[in-house]
Design an enzyme around this catalytic site. Structure first.
Site, mmCIF file in Angstrom:
data_model
loop_
_atom_site.group_PDB
_atom_site.id
_atom_site.type_symbol
_atom_site.label_atom_id
_atom_site.label_comp_id
_atom_site.label_asym_id
_atom_site.label_seq_id
_atom_site.Cartn_x
_atom_site.Cartn_y
_atom_site.Cartn_z
ATOM 1 N N GLY A 70 0.378 -1.353 0.367
ATOM 2 C CA GLY A 70 -0.232 -0.515 -0.281
ATOM 3 C C GLY A 70 0.929 1.469 -0.164
ATOM 4 N N CYS A 71 1.546 0.749 0.453
ATOM 5 C CA CYS A 71 2.931 2.243 0.910
ATOM 6 C C CYS A 71 3.550 2.413 -0.198
ATOM 7 C CB CYS A 71 3.675 2.467 1.777
ATOM 8 S SG CYS A 71 2.907 1.907 3.788
ATOM 9 N N THR A 72 4.505 1.490 -1.444
ATOM 10 C CA THR A 72 4.137 2.149 -2.463
ATOM 11 C C THR A 72 3.935 2.803 -3.405
ATOM 12 O OG1 THR A 72 6.138 -0.023 -2.047
ATOM 13 C CG2 THR A 72 5.630 0.800 -4.246
ATOM 14 N N ALA A 75 2.720 6.046 -2.750
ATOM 15 C CA ALA A 75 4.191 6.487 -2.643
ATOM 16 C C ALA A 75 4.311 7.513 -4.747
ATOM 17 C CB ALA A 75 5.328 6.219 -2.441
#
Length: 181
Positions: A70-72, A75
């Site tokens: 999710g963070c990738t 970003a």
């Protein structure tokens, strides 16, 4: 393996991760307030201070962990939409409790062209009401703050969908700018 205990532990963690302690609620900022200033090191070891971005719109996004799905996704969406955000006069700053070395690997792996700030003690995330902690485990919650050129919080996102969030931010920035904020 004791499956009932594992399921109960996971359920408790999910409940806790969606709950806020009295301290977090007390520290949370609100729309219209001055954004708490900070100085944090980025993935290149450079110290970034929020006040140096005065006279610009700032998209300050907190995320749990470098190089997780999710963070990738979040970003990379900000990376891909950065030209549109900059056209609106906005700068993007990502913040997590990971260290600058972890940020450097994450930034390099995905060619992220904006600062990733290391809030290793969680102090900044706590000021914004975006810290989740349980005993020795700490994460920044996936939350975003749009800060106006005067340094005030113009919009808060306490619930974020990583796959559509950057487009939502772009649309809200346009609306904020049309309304004269």
């Amino acid at each position: 393996m004791n499956w009932p205990h594992l399921a109960l532990g996971l359920a408790m963690m999910m409940f806790i991760s969606h709950s806020s302690s009295a301290e977090e609620v007390e520290m949370a900022v609100a729309t219209g307030q001055a954004a708490p200033d900070f100085s944090l090191r980025d993935q290149n070891g450079e110290t970034r201070t929020l006040s140096t971005y005065r006279h610009h719109w700032v998209v300050l996004y907190f995320y749990p962990k470098d190089d997780t799905p999710g963070c990738t996704q979040e970003a990379c969406r900000f990376r891909d939409d950065l030209p549109a955000l900059r056209k609106l006069g906005a700068e993007v700053l990502g913040v997590s409790v990971d260290n600058p070395e972890s940020h450097a690997k994450f930034s390099s792996k995905y060619s992220l062209p904006f600062p990733l700030l290391a809030d290793t003690d969680g102090k900044v995330a706590r000021q914004y009401g975006a810290l989740w902690s349980l005993a020795f485990i700490r994460f920044a919650k996936r939350q975003t703050f749009i800060i106006d050129p005067q340094g005030k919080i113009a919009k808060i996102y306490r619930q974020v969908r990583s796959e559509t969030h950057s487009q939502e931010v772009i649309e809200d920035l346009k609306a904020l700018q049309r309304s004269g904020r």
